[in-house]
Scaffold this motif. Structure first.
Motif, PDB file in Angstrom:
ATOM      1  N   MET A   1       0.845  -1.199   0.000  1.00 24.30           N
ATOM      2  CA  MET A   1       0.000   0.000   0.000  1.00 24.30           C
ATOM      3  C   MET A   1       0.870   1.235   0.000  1.00 24.30           C
ATOM      4  O   MET A   1       2.024   1.185   0.423  1.00 24.30           O
ATOM      5  N   ASN A   2       0.306   2.361  -0.490  1.00 24.34           N
ATOM      6  CA  ASN A   2       1.031   3.626  -0.551  1.00 24.34           C
ATOM      7  C   ASN A   2       0.416   4.619   0.422  1.00 24.34           C
ATOM      8  O   ASN A   2      -0.768   4.541   0.769  1.00 24.34           O
ATOM      9  N   GLY A   3       1.223   5.592   0.856  1.00 21.67           N
ATOM     10  CA  GLY A   3       0.703   6.589   1.772  1.00 21.67           C
ATOM     11  C   GLY A   3       1.650   7.753   1.977  1.00 21.67           C
ATOM     12  O   GLY A   3       2.726   7.826   1.362  1.00 21.67           O
ATOM     13  N   LEU A   4       1.239   8.664   2.850  1.00 20.02           N
ATOM     14  CA  LEU A   4       1.962   9.891   3.149  1.00 20.02           C
ATOM     15  C   LEU A   4       2.388   9.879   4.609  1.00 20.02           C
ATOM     16  O   LEU A   4       1.568   9.606   5.497  1.00 20.02           O
ATOM     17  N   ILE A   5       3.653  10.184   4.889  1.00 15.71           N
ATOM     18  CA  ILE A   5       4.131  10.276   6.262  1.00 15.71           C
ATOM     19  C   ILE A   5       3.597  11.571   6.876  1.00 15.71           C
ATOM     20  O   ILE A   5       3.880  12.667   6.386  1.00 15.71           O
ATOM     21  N   ILE A   6       2.808  11.456   7.957  1.00 15.98           N
ATOM     22  CA  ILE A   6       2.246  12.644   8.586  1.00 15.98           C
ATOM     23  C   ILE A   6       2.769  12.860  10.007  1.00 15.98           C
ATOM     24  O   ILE A   6       2.481  13.908  10.606  1.00 15.98           O
TER      25      ILE A   6
ATOM     26  N   ARG B   1       3.778   7.605  11.443  1.00 14.61           N
ATOM     27  CA  ARG B   1       2.351   7.501  11.168  1.00 14.61           C
ATOM     28  C   ARG B   1       2.141   7.778   9.681  1.00 14.61           C
ATOM     29  O   ARG B   1       2.601   8.798   9.148  1.00 14.61           O
ATOM     30  N   VAL B   2       1.413   6.893   9.029  1.00 11.54           N
ATOM     31  CA  VAL B   2       1.198   6.986   7.592  1.00 11.54           C
ATOM     32  C   VAL B   2      -0.282   7.174   7.314  1.00 11.54           C
ATOM     33  O   VAL B   2      -1.129   6.437   7.848  1.00 11.54           O
ATOM     34  N   LEU B   3      -0.605   8.165   6.488  1.00 11.15           N
ATOM     35  CA  LEU B   3      -1.958   8.331   5.977  1.00 11.15           C
ATOM     36  C   LEU B   3      -2.017   7.606   4.642  1.00 11.15           C
ATOM     37  O   LEU B   3      -1.424   8.050   3.655  1.00 11.15           O
ATOM     38  N   THR B   4      -2.691   6.469   4.604  1.00 11.73           N
ATOM     39  CA  THR B   4      -2.708   5.659   3.391  1.00 11.73           C
ATOM     40  C   THR B   4      -3.619   6.281   2.338  1.00 11.73           C
ATOM     41  O   THR B   4      -4.451   7.148   2.629  1.00 11.73           O
ATOM     42  N   ASP B   5      -3.474   5.802   1.116  1.00 12.63           N
ATOM     43  CA  ASP B   5      -4.255   6.346   0.008  1.00 12.63           C
ATOM     44  C   ASP B   5      -5.753   6.142   0.199  1.00 12.63           C
ATOM     45  O   ASP B   5      -6.562   6.891  -0.374  1.00 12.63           O
ATOM     46  N   ASP B   6      -6.132   5.142   1.000  1.00 17.91           N
ATOM     47  CA  ASP B   6      -7.559   4.918   1.241  1.00 17.91           C
ATOM     48  C   ASP B   6      -8.053   5.628   2.506  1.00 17.91           C
ATOM     49  O   ASP B   6      -9.181   5.382   2.965  1.00 17.91           O
ATOM     50  N   GLY B   7      -7.214   6.513   3.085  1.00 20.37           N
ATOM     51  CA  GLY B   7      -7.649   7.346   4.204  1.00 20.37           C
ATOM     52  C   GLY B   7      -7.417   6.775   5.585  1.00 20.37           C
ATOM     53  O   GLY B   7      -7.789   7.403   6.582  1.00 20.37           O
ATOM     54  N   ALA B   8      -6.785   5.632   5.696  1.00 20.66           N
ATOM     55  CA  ALA B   8      -6.517   5.026   7.005  1.00 20.66           C
ATOM     56  C   ALA B   8      -5.233   5.582   7.605  1.00 20.66           C
ATOM     57  O   ALA B   8      -4.321   6.005   6.891  1.00 20.66           O
TER      58      ALA B   8
ATOM     59  N   VAL C   1       5.402   7.143   0.648  1.00 23.31           N
ATOM     60  CA  VAL C   1       6.097   5.874   0.859  1.00 23.31           C
ATOM     61  C   VAL C   1       5.241   4.681   0.444  1.00 23.31           C
ATOM     62  O   VAL C   1       4.027   4.801   0.248  1.00 23.31           O
ATOM     63  N   THR C   2       5.919   3.556   0.324  1.00 28.08           N
ATOM     64  CA  THR C   2       5.267   2.272   0.123  1.00 28.08           C
ATOM     65  C   THR C   2       5.395   1.460   1.411  1.00 28.08           C
ATOM     66  O   THR C   2       6.486   1.396   1.996  1.00 28.08           O
ATOM     67  N   VAL C   3       4.294   0.891   1.865  1.00 28.11           N
ATOM     68  CA  VAL C   3       4.273   0.136   3.119  1.00 28.11           C
ATOM     69  C   VAL C   3       3.800  -1.280   2.837  1.00 28.11           C
ATOM     70  O   VAL C   3       2.841  -1.499   2.083  1.00 28.11           O
ATOM     71  N   GLN C   4       4.481  -2.230   3.449  1.00 24.18           N
ATOM     72  CA  GLN C   4       4.067  -3.632   3.342  1.00 24.18           C
ATOM     73  C   GLN C   4       3.686  -4.145   4.721  1.00 24.18           C
ATOM     74  O   GLN C   4       4.423  -3.977   5.682  1.00 24.18           O
ATOM     75  N   GLN C   5       2.503  -4.757   4.797  1.00 26.16           N
ATOM     76  CA  GLN C   5       2.060  -5.337   6.061  1.00 26.16           C
ATOM     77  C   GLN C   5       2.585  -6.767   6.180  1.00 26.16           C
ATOM     78  O   GLN C   5       2.492  -7.554   5.250  1.00 26.16           O
ATOM     79  N   GLN C   6       3.138  -7.069   7.362  1.00 23.87           N
ATOM     80  CA  GLN C   6       3.717  -8.387   7.611  1.00 23.87           C
ATOM     81  C   GLN C   6       2.662  -9.345   8.176  1.00 23.87           C
ATOM     82  O   GLN C   6       1.605  -8.921   8.657  1.00 23.87           O
ATOM     83  N   PRO C   7       2.934 -10.642   8.125  1.00 28.07           N
ATOM     84  CA  PRO C   7       1.975 -11.626   8.648  1.00 28.07           C
ATOM     85  C   PRO C   7       1.589 -11.392  10.107  1.00 28.07           C
ATOM     86  O   PRO C   7       0.466 -11.726  10.511  1.00 28.07           O
TER      87      PRO C   7
ATOM     88  N   TRP D   1       5.927  -2.318   7.541  1.00 24.67           N
ATOM     89  CA  TRP D   1       7.287  -1.897   7.245  1.00 24.67           C
ATOM     90  C   TRP D   1       7.290  -0.966   6.034  1.00 24.67           C
ATOM     91  O   TRP D   1       6.664  -1.260   5.013  1.00 24.67           O
ATOM     92  N   ILE D   2       8.002   0.149   6.159  1.00 24.89           N
ATOM     93  CA  ILE D   2       8.202   1.061   5.031  1.00 24.89           C
ATOM     94  C   ILE D   2       9.311   0.474   4.172  1.00 24.89           C
ATOM     95  O   ILE D   2      10.438   0.270   4.641  1.00 24.89           O
ATOM     96  N   THR D   3       9.000   0.221   2.919  1.00 27.00           N
ATOM     97  CA  THR D   3       9.949  -0.456   2.039  1.00 27.00           C
ATOM     98  C   THR D   3      10.500   0.425   0.938  1.00 27.00           C
ATOM     99  O   THR D   3      11.516   0.085   0.331  1.00 27.00           O
ATOM    100  N   ASP D   4       9.856   1.563   0.669  1.00 24.59           N
ATOM    101  CA  ASP D   4      10.349   2.422  -0.413  1.00 24.59           C
ATOM    102  C   ASP D   4       9.826   3.831  -0.218  1.00 24.59           C
ATOM    103  O   ASP D   4       8.796   4.050   0.441  1.00 24.59           O
ATOM    104  N   ILE D   5      10.541   4.793  -0.777  1.00 27.53           N
ATOM    105  CA  ILE D   5      10.153   6.207  -0.751  1.00 27.53           C
ATOM    106  C   ILE D   5      10.124   6.718  -2.179  1.00 27.53           C
ATOM    107  O   ILE D   5      11.069   6.488  -2.946  1.00 27.53           O
ATOM    108  N   ARG D   6       9.048   7.401  -2.528  1.00 30.99           N
ATOM    109  CA  ARG D   6       8.986   8.006  -3.856  1.00 30.99           C
ATOM    110  C   ARG D   6       9.975   9.157  -3.943  1.00 30.99           C
ATOM    111  O   ARG D   6      10.329   9.778  -2.935  1.00 30.99           O
TER     112      ARG D   6
END
Length: 315
Positions: free
Chosen positions: A1-6, A14-21, A48-54, A59-64
């Motif tokens: 998922m993608n989002g904005l560091i706020i 804290r990340v505001l994801t593209d779907d508002g979470a 940033v790009t965030v990957q949710q673990q099991p 985890w933040i895995t990449d930055i635009r």
């Protein structure tokens, strides 16, 4: 998922994801930005790009790629940088003449950094309600000085949420300065950033504190960086902890003069192209200072930045 560091607070973000979470995430392992020696690999304003673990952690895995950023020398590691914010439209530098007094060298360091990273900056002179006649004369001088260099300079009182009647401004309200932009709010501790933010938001979102009577310095009430959304989602203010020093990072001595508008404008008349404007023969800048065409405080700020080696003054 993608989002904005706020918000950044230590090792979590804290990340505001593209779907508002709103989710909490961390940087995994030795993840570092490419080409930037930074104590904080992720900053408020980063996409940033965030990957949710099991196990449910994120985890933040990449930055635009960043459009821009504002950086200063780290207070703990002088050979590394600290990124204040990324992808911003402007910097609002709060300064005060009293309680506490903002040094003009500090102002010029921030202005030079904004010039270097091509980020517009405005000066906001707060606590005008505390000024006597002599102080107001000094304020008028500084307003005229920085406005003559093309900077927006605004006098106001965040405490009373109004401007002094005698000090007119082209802006109707303080919010006009921020509307439709992402603004980094910066300044020394105690200059009123939290008070201004509360006035803009319309509620108490940031803690405030009294100025120390002993040292006439502010206390750090903001301990982390956070983005606030004002008026609408297009108006964003990034609040940062107060700082008492501003160490520049990776400035080459021969380029320092390029970041002072008044010095750069005169430097083309110097006899030598590599003139550092210290004691070289035929230096047009030194001559301009002698003839009051360049303010002594600006020249002092330039010399301070030119010899920016002592990391202790940024702690």
């Amino acid at each position: 998922m993608n989002g904005l560091i706020i918000r950044t607070s230590g090792s979590t973000y804290r990340v505001l994801t593209d779907d508002g979470a709103h989710i909490e995430a961390a940087v995994k392992g030795n993840f570092r930005l490419r080409g930037i020696r930074s104590t904080n690999p992720v900053a408020v304003g980063d996409y940033v790009t965030v990957q949710q673990q099991p196990d449910g952690t994120n985890w933040i895995t990449d930055i635009r790629d960043r459009r821009n950023y504002i950086i200063r020398r780290s207070t703990n590691l002088s050979r590394q940088s600290h990124i204040l914010a990324a992808n911003i439209d402007q910097v609002a530098l709060l300064v005060t003449l009293r309680r506490p007094q903002t040094n003009t060298t500090f102002i010029d360091r921030v202005l030079a950094t904004c010039e270097a990273y091509r980020v517009p900056v405005m000066l906001m002179f707060n606590k005008t309600d505390l000024l006597d006649e002599d102080d107001i004369a000094e304020l008028q001088y500084l307003l005229a000085l920085y406005r003559s260099l093309g900077y927006t300079a605004i006098p106001f009182s965040a405490l009373f949420k109004q401007h002094l009647n005698a000090l007119s401004t082209p802006f109707t309200t303080l919010l006009d300065l921020f509307r439709g932009k992402t603004t980094l709010l910066s300044g020394n501790s105690g200059v009123g950033k939290s008070t201004l933010l509360n006035a803009l938001v319309g509620e108490e979102v940031a803690r405030t504190a009294e100025i120390s009577d002993v040292h006439n310095q502010g206390k750090h009430t903001t301990t982390f960086s956070q983005m606030y959304f004002l008026d609408n989602d297009d108006t964003r203010v990034i609040d940062t902890p107060g700082i008492r020093g501003f160490g520049t990072f990776d400035f080459k001595r021969e380029e320092v003069g390029h970041y002072f508008r008044d010095i750069f404008a005169v430097s083309s008349e110097c006899r030598f192209r590599n003139c550092l404007h210290i004691d070289e023969p035929g230096c047009a800048v030194v001559e301009a200072v002698k003839n009051a065409k360049i303010a002594p405080t600006r020249y002092s700020g330039y010399l301070s930045l030119l010899n920016d080696e002592d990391e202790k003054k940024y702690r």
